[in-house]
Design a protein around this motif. Structure first.
Motif, PDB file in Angstrom:
ATOM      1  N   GLU A  19       3.330  -0.048  -2.666  1.00  0.00           N
ATOM      2  CA  GLU A  19       3.688  -0.346  -4.116  1.00  0.00           C
ATOM      3  C   GLU A  19       2.302   0.376  -4.862  1.00  0.00           C
ATOM      4  O   GLU A  19       2.597   1.078  -6.087  1.00  0.00           O
ATOM      5  CB  GLU A  19       3.482  -1.541  -4.511  1.00  0.00           C
ATOM      6  CG  GLU A  19       4.567  -2.560  -4.215  1.00  0.00           C
ATOM      7  CD  GLU A  19       5.809  -2.318  -5.074  1.00  0.00           C
ATOM      8  OE1 GLU A  19       5.749  -1.976  -6.261  1.00  0.00           O
ATOM      9  OE2 GLU A  19       6.954  -2.663  -4.804  1.00  0.00           O
ATOM     10  N   THR A  68       2.879   4.360  -4.664  1.00  0.00           N
ATOM     11  CA  THR A  68       4.010   4.666  -5.750  1.00  0.00           C
ATOM     12  C   THR A  68       3.400   4.595  -7.231  1.00  0.00           C
ATOM     13  O   THR A  68       3.541   5.459  -7.901  1.00  0.00           O
ATOM     14  CB  THR A  68       5.190   3.627  -5.555  1.00  0.00           C
ATOM     15  OG1 THR A  68       5.566   3.731  -4.519  1.00  0.00           O
ATOM     16  CG2 THR A  68       6.443   3.945  -6.483  1.00  0.00           C
ATOM     17  N   TYR A 116      11.213   3.486  -3.233  1.00  0.00           N
ATOM     18  CA  TYR A 116       9.905   3.904  -3.786  1.00  0.00           C
ATOM     19  C   TYR A 116      10.008   5.463  -4.055  1.00  0.00           C
ATOM     20  O   TYR A 116       9.695   5.902  -5.246  1.00  0.00           O
ATOM     21  CB  TYR A 116       8.794   3.816  -2.732  1.00  0.00           C
ATOM     22  CG  TYR A 116       8.526   2.375  -2.389  1.00  0.00           C
ATOM     23  CD1 TYR A 116       7.627   1.742  -3.103  1.00  0.00           C
ATOM     24  CD2 TYR A 116       8.899   1.994  -1.112  1.00  0.00           C
ATOM     25  CE1 TYR A 116       7.431   0.321  -2.757  1.00  0.00           C
ATOM     26  CE2 TYR A 116       8.892   0.606  -0.743  1.00  0.00           C
ATOM     27  CZ  TYR A 116       7.980  -0.183  -1.659  1.00  0.00           C
ATOM     28  OH  TYR A 116       8.049  -1.478  -1.299  1.00  0.00           O
TER      29      TYR A 116
END
Length: 197
Positions: A92, A95, A137
């Motif tokens: 996360e 990304t 992603y």
């Protein structure tokens, strides 16, 4: 430093040495983070360099799962099995950093991006791993540049590619070593919507 069979060099010292190190990976601001600042500055200089004329400038972005592999050396596969939540937190953050970088680069006037995916190879990962830890992603980053990127090239790195999945990602052109791995150009043309040779 020894060159690996895939043409890359191994990290001399990886950021992720133990599972808890995944928690240390946080989103960065490309406008102030060391390394990214220099890349943005290079992009700005290229934009004003009249020697390149009107050639499109496309910075390379590596997919989050590819970067996670580089950050962790040989431990990624085990951590995906044993500590998936920790790895997802890092994915996360990576990304978000890449989305911010792509936005900054496009704002500075690049034509698009060259997006390298090393994780969609059956030699690197199973389809289930890529479907959970890679593709969402990749899609988020590619969706973030859609409409702003004049040319998004999806580089499919490796052999035994999951090309059926890669062909469905949002992009303008796909690039892979078609002499060493499937699909052939003709097979790929049938898989990528609107593809022309």
């Amino acid at each position: 430093e020894e060159v690996l069979p895939d043409g890359h060099r191994a990290c001399a010292s990886c950021a992720v040495k133990v599972p808890e190190d995944w928690k240390r990976i946080r989103p960065l601001d490309p406008q102030s983070a060391d390394g990214y600042v220099q890349q943005i500055e290079t992009i700005v200089r290229m934009g004003f360099d009249r020697r390149i004329g009107d050639a499109p400038v496309l910075p390379t972005l590596f997919s989050p799962l590819s970067l996670a592999h580089k950050l962790s050396g040989g431990r990624l596969a085990g951590d995906l099995r044993e500590h998936p939540t920790l790895v997802k937190g890092a994915l996360e953050a990576i990304t978000e950093t890449l989305v911010r970088f792509a936005d900054a680069a496009l704002t500075e006037g690049v034509s698009g991006i060259f997006y390298s995916i090393q994780a969609a190879s059956r030699t690197a990962h199973t389809e289930e791993i890529y479907a959970e830890f890679g593709e969402p992603y990749d899609r988020r980053i590619l969706d973030s540049v859609a409409g702003r990127s004049f040319l998004t090239i999806i580089h499919c790195h490796g052999d035994a590619l999951m090309f059926d999945r890669l062909a469905k990602l949002p992009g303008h052109a796909w690039n892979w070593d078609d002499r060493r791995t499937a699909p052939t150009l003709g097979e790929a043309q049938r898989q990528v919507s609107g593809a022309r040779l």
